[in-house]
Design a protein around this motif. Structure first.
Motif, PDB file in Angstrom:
ATOM      1  N   GLY A  46     -14.872  36.444  -5.461  1.00  0.00           N
ATOM      2  CA  GLY A  46     -14.538  36.149  -4.077  1.00  0.00           C
ATOM      3  C   GLY A  46     -14.256  37.368  -3.231  1.00  0.00           C
ATOM      4  O   GLY A  46     -14.278  38.514  -3.698  1.00  0.00           O
ATOM      5  N   GLY A  47     -13.992  37.114  -1.938  1.00  0.00           N
ATOM      6  CA  GLY A  47     -13.623  38.164  -1.013  1.00  0.00           C
ATOM      7  C   GLY A  47     -14.771  39.064  -0.595  1.00  0.00           C
ATOM      8  O   GLY A  47     -15.918  38.916  -1.036  1.00  0.00           O
ATOM      9  N   VAL A  48     -14.445  40.008   0.259  1.00  0.00           N
ATOM     10  CA  VAL A  48     -15.444  40.948   0.770  1.00  0.00           C
ATOM     11  C   VAL A  48     -16.012  41.813  -0.347  1.00  0.00           C
ATOM     12  O   VAL A  48     -17.222  42.085  -0.385  1.00  0.00           O
ATOM     13  N   THR A  49     -15.162  42.221  -1.275  1.00  0.00           N
ATOM     14  CA  THR A  49     -15.644  43.052  -2.382  1.00  0.00           C
ATOM     15  C   THR A  49     -16.616  42.274  -3.252  1.00  0.00           C
ATOM     16  O   THR A  49     -17.576  42.841  -3.793  1.00  0.00           O
ATOM     17  N   GLY A  50     -16.386  40.967  -3.400  1.00  0.00           N
ATOM     18  CA  GLY A  50     -17.335  40.130  -4.133  1.00  0.00           C
ATOM     19  C   GLY A  50     -18.672  40.064  -3.428  1.00  0.00           C
ATOM     20  O   GLY A  50     -19.734  40.118  -4.062  1.00  0.00           O
ATOM     21  N   ILE A  51     -18.620  39.957  -2.092  1.00  0.00           N
ATOM     22  CA  ILE A  51     -19.864  39.958  -1.313  1.00  0.00           C
ATOM     23  C   ILE A  51     -20.593  41.287  -1.490  1.00  0.00           C
ATOM     24  O   ILE A  51     -21.823  41.324  -1.677  1.00  0.00           O
ATOM     25  N   ALA A  52     -19.841  42.378  -1.458  1.00  0.00           N
ATOM     26  CA  ALA A  52     -20.447  43.703  -1.640  1.00  0.00           C
ATOM     27  C   ALA A  52     -21.050  43.847  -3.025  1.00  0.00           C
ATOM     28  O   ALA A  52     -22.091  44.501  -3.195  1.00  0.00           O
ATOM     29  N   THR A  53     -20.416  43.244  -4.031  1.00  0.00           N
ATOM     30  CA  THR A  53     -20.952  43.291  -5.392  1.00  0.00           C
ATOM     31  C   THR A  53     -22.322  42.636  -5.451  1.00  0.00           C
ATOM     32  O   THR A  53     -23.247  43.135  -6.115  1.00  0.00           O
ATOM     33  N   ILE A  54     -22.468  41.514  -4.751  1.00  0.00           N
ATOM     34  CA  ILE A  54     -23.753  40.809  -4.731  1.00  0.00           C
ATOM     35  C   ILE A  54     -24.808  41.630  -3.996  1.00  0.00           C
ATOM     36  O   ILE A  54     -25.935  41.797  -4.471  1.00  0.00           O
ATOM     37  N   ILE A  55     -24.447  42.179  -2.839  1.00  0.00           N
ATOM     38  CA  ILE A  55     -25.400  42.949  -2.035  1.00  0.00           C
ATOM     39  C   ILE A  55     -25.839  44.212  -2.769  1.00  0.00           C
ATOM     40  O   ILE A  55     -27.010  44.641  -2.665  1.00  0.00           O
ATOM     41  N   SER A  56     -24.925  44.818  -3.527  1.00  0.00           N
ATOM     42  CA  SER A  56     -25.267  46.057  -4.239  1.00  0.00           C
ATOM     43  C   SER A  56     -26.353  45.835  -5.281  1.00  0.00           C
ATOM     44  O   SER A  56     -26.974  46.804  -5.750  1.00  0.00           O
ATOM     45  N   ASN A  57     -26.598  44.565  -5.627  1.00  0.00           N
ATOM     46  CA  ASN A  57     -27.679  44.268  -6.565  1.00  0.00           C
ATOM     47  C   ASN A  57     -29.045  44.483  -5.927  1.00  0.00           C
ATOM     48  O   ASN A  57     -30.051  44.620  -6.634  1.00  0.00           O
ATOM     49  N   GLY A  62     -23.070  51.979  -3.004  1.00  0.00           N
ATOM     50  CA  GLY A  62     -21.889  51.661  -3.792  1.00  0.00           C
ATOM     51  C   GLY A  62     -21.169  50.425  -3.276  1.00  0.00           C
ATOM     52  O   GLY A  62     -21.208  50.118  -2.080  1.00  0.00           O
ATOM     53  N   VAL A  63     -20.493  49.726  -4.175  1.00  0.00           N
ATOM     54  CA  VAL A  63     -19.753  48.520  -3.802  1.00  0.00           C
ATOM     55  C   VAL A  63     -18.648  48.852  -2.808  1.00  0.00           C
ATOM     56  O   VAL A  63     -18.411  48.109  -1.851  1.00  0.00           O
ATOM     57  N   GLY A  64     -17.963  49.966  -3.019  1.00  0.00           N
ATOM     58  CA  GLY A  64     -16.907  50.355  -2.105  1.00  0.00           C
ATOM     59  C   GLY A  64     -17.419  50.627  -0.704  1.00  0.00           C
ATOM     60  O   GLY A  64     -16.831  50.173   0.288  1.00  0.00           O
ATOM     61  N   SER A  67     -18.363  47.404   0.943  1.00  0.00           N
ATOM     62  CA  SER A  67     -17.156  46.689   1.357  1.00  0.00           C
ATOM     63  C   SER A  67     -16.639  47.232   2.682  1.00  0.00           C
ATOM     64  O   SER A  67     -16.226  46.471   3.566  1.00  0.00           O
ATOM     65  N   PHE A  68     -16.662  48.549   2.802  1.00  0.00           N
ATOM     66  CA  PHE A  68     -16.214  49.182   4.041  1.00  0.00           C
ATOM     67  C   PHE A  68     -17.077  48.740   5.216  1.00  0.00           C
ATOM     68  O   PHE A  68     -16.561  48.387   6.286  1.00  0.00           O
ATOM     69  N   LEU A  69     -18.402  48.737   5.024  1.00  0.00           N
ATOM     70  CA  LEU A  69     -19.317  48.354   6.105  1.00  0.00           C
ATOM     71  C   LEU A  69     -19.107  46.899   6.527  1.00  0.00           C
ATOM     72  O   LEU A  69     -19.201  46.571   7.718  1.00  0.00           O
ATOM     73  N   ILE A 101     -12.988  52.420  -5.407  1.00  0.00           N
ATOM     74  CA  ILE A 101     -14.029  51.706  -6.146  1.00  0.00           C
ATOM     75  C   ILE A 101     -15.230  52.615  -6.399  1.00  0.00           C
ATOM     76  O   ILE A 101     -15.844  52.587  -7.477  1.00  0.00           O
ATOM     77  N   ASP A 102     -15.571  53.422  -5.422  1.00  0.00           N
ATOM     78  CA  ASP A 102     -16.739  54.298  -5.578  1.00  0.00           C
ATOM     79  C   ASP A 102     -16.401  55.597  -6.308  1.00  0.00           C
ATOM     80  O   ASP A 102     -17.294  56.238  -6.868  1.00  0.00           O
ATOM     81  N   VAL A 103     -15.126  55.996  -6.302  1.00  0.00           N
ATOM     82  CA  VAL A 103     -14.741  57.259  -6.935  1.00  0.00           C
ATOM     83  C   VAL A 103     -14.414  57.076  -8.417  1.00  0.00           C
ATOM     84  O   VAL A 103     -14.792  57.909  -9.259  1.00  0.00           O
ATOM     85  N   LEU A 104     -13.725  55.981  -8.748  1.00  0.00           N
ATOM     86  CA  LEU A 104     -13.361  55.767 -10.144  1.00  0.00           C
ATOM     87  C   LEU A 104     -14.607  55.551 -10.996  1.00  0.00           C
ATOM     88  O   LEU A 104     -15.545  54.858 -10.568  1.00  0.00           O
ATOM     89  N   PRO A 105     -14.649  56.109 -12.193  1.00  0.00           N
ATOM     90  CA  PRO A 105     -15.822  55.923 -13.062  1.00  0.00           C
ATOM     91  C   PRO A 105     -15.932  54.477 -13.537  1.00  0.00           C
ATOM     92  O   PRO A 105     -14.929  53.843 -13.875  1.00  0.00           O
ATOM     93  N   SER A 106     -17.135  53.956 -13.535  1.00  0.00           N
ATOM     94  CA  SER A 106     -17.372  52.595 -14.007  1.00  0.00           C
ATOM     95  C   SER A 106     -17.518  52.605 -15.522  1.00  0.00           C
ATOM     96  O   SER A 106     -18.399  53.273 -16.070  1.00  0.00           O
ATOM     97  N   THR A 107     -16.635  51.883 -16.197  1.00  0.00           N
ATOM     98  CA  THR A 107     -16.667  51.843 -17.657  1.00  0.00           C
ATOM     99  C   THR A 107     -16.273  50.456 -18.139  1.00  0.00           C
ATOM    100  O   THR A 107     -15.382  49.825 -17.581  1.00  0.00           O
ATOM    101  N   ASP A 108     -16.943  49.958 -19.144  1.00  0.00           N
ATOM    102  CA  ASP A 108     -16.671  48.631 -19.691  1.00  0.00           C
ATOM    103  C   ASP A 108     -15.614  48.754 -20.785  1.00  0.00           C
ATOM    104  O   ASP A 108     -15.899  49.197 -21.893  1.00  0.00           O
TER     105      ASP A 108
END
Length: 303
Positions: A46-57, A62-64, A67-69, A101-108
């Motif tokens: 959910g939320g704007v960040t969720g929308i950004a996650t979908i668009i980034s596909n 970057g998702v961050g 989200s800002f845009l 979100i864009d600065v922190l390294p993405s790690t699972d």
């Protein structure tokens, strides 16, 4: 130091610094929930960040940053509906979250989508809760909900926010698959519970309302055995029309059993209701300024 209007400038300044430090910590935790749990498994709770996650596909951004845009026009349109102080803090929180979100390294960290949904949901709720406690929000969905509510007054703001989150999760399910959508629902549920707990506070207590014919004896035992105070209320029975003893007492969960024992032994016919208190502030609990004094200190101060 007090100005002419009677405001303690030092205290206000300390509170302002504390609020922005809370925003910094909250946005950092929130961003970590995305980079370490949600994004590696394509979860959009959910939320704007969720929308950004979908668009980034679909876009190489970057998702961050996305989200800002998305948030900027929402802030421009809705800042008047929430006031400039709240809007300013929220804008700062939004920028920090987008940056982190864009600065922190993405790690699972989990290697499992279900674990990512649960633990990411907890961190998301904690982070957002800290930001809300600082008097801000991390996205423009709150402002968008207020704008929609103005046009569609029959729809409440919580209902609009729920509809937005549900739409984001549904869109994520269509883009990333139904399994990712179901995991996003789990994350959304867990985060809402965690956020609620942080906002309401962990200083839980219990509130007793005691209707009794022997209030003086109960009060005496509460004072001597539990070292607690209570409040006498003016009450009258609706059938008899006679005054009745009514006591309101708030105490910790550890002391609840002791109070039940006192009431049962003193007046077995007393009528008692017990309810949860999410946060208790003041004498005997955490102070309004966050300080917690022990009972010996309070007794010495009374003397």
């Amino acid at each position: 130091m007090v100005n002419l209007s009677g405001i303690d400038i030092k205290k206000e300044g300390r509170q302002l610094i504390a609020d922005y430090l809370l925003i910094l910590l909250g946005t950092l935790i929130t961003a970590f929930s995305f980079t370490a749990f949600f994004l590696p498994h394509d979860l959009a709770p959910g939320g704007v960040t969720g929308i950004a996650t979908i668009i980034s596909n679909y876009l190489p951004l970057g998702v961050g940053f996305l989200s800002f845009l998305i948030n900027v026009p929402l802030f421009v349109l809705g800042w008047r509906s929430v006031g400039w102080r709240f809007a300013l803090r929220s804008f700062v929180a939004m920028m920090l979250l987008s940056l982190f979100i864009d600065v922190l390294p993405s790690t699972d960290l989990t290697g499992d989508a279900l674990l990512a949904a649960v633990f990411g949901g907890v961190l998301l709720g904690v982070g957002l809760g800290l930001v809300v406690r600082a008097g801000a929000t991390t996205g423009g969905t709150d402002m968008a909900a207020k704008l929609i509510h103005r046009r569609l007054s029959f729809a409440s703001i919580p209902a609009i926010l729920l509809a937005v989150d549900a739409s984001v999760v549904l869109a994520a399910a269509m883009v990333f698959g139904m399994e990712a959508g179901f995991y996003a629902l789990i994350a959304l549920f867990v985060s809402s519970k965690a956020m609620d707990a942080v906002i309401k506070g962990f200083n839980t207590a219990m509130q007793f309302l005691i209707i009794t014919s022997r209030p003086e004896e109960i009060v005496h035992r509460i004072h001597t055995e539990l070292d607690r105070g209570c409040t006498r209320l003016e009450a009258r029975g609706t059938y008899s029309g006679e005054p009745v003893g009514a006591l309101l007492c708030v105490l910790s969960r550890m002391e609840a059993a002791g109070l039940k024992k006192i009431v049962a032994e003193t007046d077995p016919n007393a009528f008692v209701t017990v309810s949860d208190v999410h946060e208790a502030l003041g004498e005997g609990f955490t102070g309004m300024d966050g300080e917690n004094r022990d009972r010996s200190t309070r007794r010495a101060e009374r003397k």
